[in-house]
Enzyme design. Structure first.
Site, PDB file in Angstrom:
ATOM      1  N   GLU A  45       0.813  -1.217   0.000  1.00  0.00           N
ATOM      2  CA  GLU A  45       0.000   0.000   0.000  1.00  0.00           C
ATOM      3  C   GLU A  45       0.852   1.276   0.000  1.00  0.00           C
ATOM      4  O   GLU A  45       1.758   1.427   0.819  1.00  0.00           O
ATOM      5  CB  GLU A  45      -0.914  -0.023   1.225  1.00  0.00           C
ATOM      6  CG  GLU A  45      -1.938   1.089   1.275  1.00  0.00           C
ATOM      7  CD  GLU A  45      -2.943   0.932   2.414  1.00  0.00           C
ATOM      8  OE1 GLU A  45      -3.919   1.681   2.441  1.00  0.00           O
ATOM      9  OE2 GLU A  45      -2.741   0.034   3.268  1.00  0.00           O
ATOM     10  N   LYS A 118      -9.214   2.927  -2.987  1.00  0.00           N
ATOM     11  CA  LYS A 118      -9.587   2.296  -1.723  1.00  0.00           C
ATOM     12  C   LYS A 118     -10.953   2.812  -1.290  1.00  0.00           C
ATOM     13  O   LYS A 118     -11.200   4.024  -1.286  1.00  0.00           O
ATOM     14  CB  LYS A 118      -8.530   2.610  -0.655  1.00  0.00           C
ATOM     15  CG  LYS A 118      -8.691   1.863   0.664  1.00  0.00           C
ATOM     16  CD  LYS A 118      -7.488   2.154   1.557  1.00  0.00           C
ATOM     17  CE  LYS A 118      -7.522   1.370   2.861  1.00  0.00           C
ATOM     18  NZ  LYS A 118      -6.321   1.630   3.689  1.00  0.00           N
ATOM     19  N   CYS A 154      -6.135  -3.202   1.299  1.00  0.00           N
ATOM     20  CA  CYS A 154      -6.014  -3.317   2.760  1.00  0.00           C
ATOM     21  C   CYS A 154      -7.368  -3.398   3.474  1.00  0.00           C
ATOM     22  O   CYS A 154      -8.004  -4.448   3.497  1.00  0.00           O
ATOM     23  CB  CYS A 154      -5.159  -2.182   3.310  1.00  0.00           C
ATOM     24  SG  CYS A 154      -4.465  -2.526   4.960  1.00  0.00           S
ATOM     25  N   SER A 180      -0.267  -3.069   6.860  1.00  0.00           N
ATOM     26  CA  SER A 180      -0.823  -3.578   8.115  1.00  0.00           C
ATOM     27  C   SER A 180       0.261  -3.617   9.186  1.00  0.00           C
ATOM     28  O   SER A 180       1.174  -4.446   9.113  1.00  0.00           O
ATOM     29  CB  SER A 180      -1.408  -4.980   7.903  1.00  0.00           C
ATOM     30  OG  SER A 180      -1.903  -5.515   9.111  1.00  0.00           O
ATOM     31  N   ILE A 300      17.369  -4.410  34.115  1.00  0.00           N
ATOM     32  CA  ILE A 300      16.958  -5.220  32.977  1.00  0.00           C
ATOM     33  C   ILE A 300      16.454  -4.388  31.805  1.00  0.00           C
ATOM     34  O   ILE A 300      16.686  -4.736  30.641  1.00  0.00           O
ATOM     35  CB  ILE A 300      15.905  -6.268  33.419  1.00  0.00           C
ATOM     36  CG1 ILE A 300      15.691  -7.304  32.311  1.00  0.00           C
ATOM     37  CG2 ILE A 300      14.600  -5.588  33.829  1.00  0.00           C
ATOM     38  CD1 ILE A 300      14.885  -8.508  32.758  1.00  0.00           C
TER      39      ILE A 300
END
Length: 557
Positions: A45, A118, A154, A180, A300
């Site tokens: 897209e 679209k 899409c 996406s 961490i």
């Protein structure tokens, strides 16, 4: 009319706004497809503009450049090479609207042969397409070599209507360009979605997805084809560019794709880690930063952020700083040094005690008679932020913040301190996933990673109680619920939009749930000032979740 078509599915990584570079990507893919004797190519897209272009498509000058580039590309197809289904913002020849359509164009024989728009413009979560595009009318198929191909774009396949219209108009199979974004567990959802459309129409469908990072979004590719019998003949690699050659045959029951390349998708931890690496790499490289700088505390979060950075960019582009205070433990100093050694990164040390003393002296007249509290703790965090920002300014490096989603949810972060920075690799990663990703990376080196084989952080970083070390014997659990409890409550409040009662019904303490909800809402003002970061869940902070800062709803209970 032909009974065979070789179609190249071009899973590419465009850059928003880089029109000339995107055109060259298209040309390079066409050369590869031509060498494989492809008849037709499909691109993801808005490949010419990059996706999502957002308000760029409201600039007529930008649209002029896009349309000129597409017309130039059309001329390329006057040769014997493959035709192309390219995608771009498109106003059309008459240009009767200031806004453009989100379009797919068939380029063949040196011309623009067909254009389709679209229809269904998404306007939820991270998407704002109704704001910048014009919706198209219901489309018919595009005829190519006598074959009627449906090319919905899409969102057009997320509901049955466009597919039904194309099937009733004579479409023989579907080629679907997509933009996406990655989310954990979304690959399974895509397969389920496409299966529904295939079953409803009785026609095969190729799902082509973009790959690459764009600001907070990561597109994972993982394109695939599903035949009418629901078999999966082709699966592209995730998180990699690829030109996937597919062979289509007209059989007695209609068109189908023959078996070809099939790369199994990554599991949950591998997919999340690869998304973080690709998102950071593209943010740094597409924005032209020479490298990154981050604080390596011996905890961490910073250790995992450093590991992702090295895997994305290489150790030579990652500069780490240890900034000890009088409260920094010997273990943290050792752990930071060992993590830096394992990653082969530079680790410099700048003590913040002189800054703490300076601020104490400067503020003493104003704070006289007031007890020490989080103010003094925040001064430590802000002193570190000032040091890191100074190095970022001097070297031109991007400052990477290291906070996680659990902390950002409840405001366990200091504005202008540990929230300083230009990008946050763990912004959408809950603390329990930080632990899981750290263990995963110590046991796995993903393909394409620039970091080392084997462990990237000492085991003690993963197993010791998390602490900000801003006062003696401090741990996160002094002020927060255990992270497994906190993360489950947050997932209910954020991703699930559940009420306090619904979360309590899952076995949580009512007062704890109420307290977490209150912290979540009160921290909204901090999140508005947080840097962008990689989106990996279905509800990331920012465009996905838009809550008012001034918000009294929490006071009703």
């Amino acid at each position: 009319m032909t009974d065979r078509l070789r179609i190249a599915l071009c899973q590419s990584n465009p850059t928003v706004g880089a029109i000339a570079a995107n055109v060259e990507k298209v040309r390079a893919a066409r050369a590869e497809a031509a060498a494989a004797d492809a008849d037709l190519m499909l691109f993801s897209e808005l490949v010419i503009s990059g996706y999502p272009p957002e308000d760029l498509v409201l600039k007529p000058f930008f649209l002029d450049k896009i349309e000129a580039a597409v017309r130039e590309l059309a001329q390329d197809t006057a040769d014997d090479g493959p035709a192309m289904l390219v995608t771009a913002p498109w106003r059309g020849e008459k240009q009767t609207h200031a806004k453009a359509h989100n379009a797919v164009l068939l380029l063949a024989g040196g011309e623009i042969v067909a254009v389709r728009h679209k229809v269904d413009l998404p306007n939820y979560g991270v998407f704002d397409e109704k704001r910048v595009f014009i919706p198209g009318d219901m489309p018919g198929p595009i005829s190519f070599k006598g074959v009627r191909i449906g090319v919905p774009i899409c969102e057009d396949i997320w509901t049955p209507d466009v597919i039904e219209c194309l099937e009733e108009s004579g479409a023989e199979f579907f080629l679907v360009p997509n933009g996406s974004p990655f989310e954990v567990d979304k690959p399974d959802f895509r397969i389920h979605l496409v299966t529904n459309r295939v079953v409803e129409s009785g026609l095969a469908l190729a799902y082509l997805n973009q790959v690459g990072g764009q600001d907070e979004l990561v597109f994972d590719g993982a394109s695939f084809v599903l035949n009418a019998d629901r078999s999966l003949p082709v699966q592209a690699p995730a998180f990699e560019e690829a030109v996937l050659i597919t062979d289509w045959v007209r059989g007695s029951d209609g068109w189908y794709c023959e078996p070809g390349t099939k790369v199994p998708p990554p599991d949950r931890m591998a997919g999340m880690y690869k998304a973080l690496v690709l998102g950071l790499r593209d943010y740094v490289e597409k924005n032209g930063f020479p490298g990154i700088v981050l604080g390596l505390s011996g905890g961490i979060d910073s250790a995992l952020s450093a590991a992702v950075a090295v895997d994305a960019l290489g150790a030579d582009k990652v500069h780490c700083l240890m900034m000890p205070s009088p409260y920094t433990s010997k273990e943290s100093l050792e752990d930071a040094a060992e993590a830096a050694r394992l990653l082969s990164v530079t680790l410099d040390e700048v003590a913040i005690e002189p800054a703490m003393k300076a601020f104490d002296g400067m503020l003493a007249p104003l704070f006289e008679g007031l007890a020490a509290d989080t103010t003094e703790e925040n001064i430590q965090a802000r002193s570190r932020g000032l040091i890191l920002m100074s190095i970022s300014n001097k070297l031109g490096y991007l400052l990477l913040t290291t906070g996680n989603k659990s902390e950002m949810s409840v405001g366990y972060a200091t504005l202008y301190g540990d929230m300083c920075g230009g990008y946050s690799v763990l912004k959408d990663v809950y603390k329990m996933d930080v632990f899981a990703l750290s263990r995963w990376r110590n046991e796995n080196r993903p393909a394409g990673a620039l970091g080392p084989e084997g462990a990237v952080m000492p085991e003690r970083i993963i197993t010791k109680p998390p602490s900000a070390e801003l006062k003696p014997d401090q741990t996160d659990q002094d002020s927060l619920p255990p992270y497994d409890v906190l993360d489950d409550i947050l997932a209910g409040l954020i991703e699930g939009e559940q009420s306090v009662d619904e979360i309590v019904a899952r076995g949580h303490d009512p007062q704890t749930v109420q307290r977490v909800w209150r912290m979540l809402d009160l921290a909204e003002y901090k999140r508005r000032q947080a840097p962008p970061g990689v989106k990996v869940t279905s509800r990331a902070f920012g465009k996905d979740r838009r809550y008012p800062i001034t918000n009294a709803f929490r006071k009703i209970l």
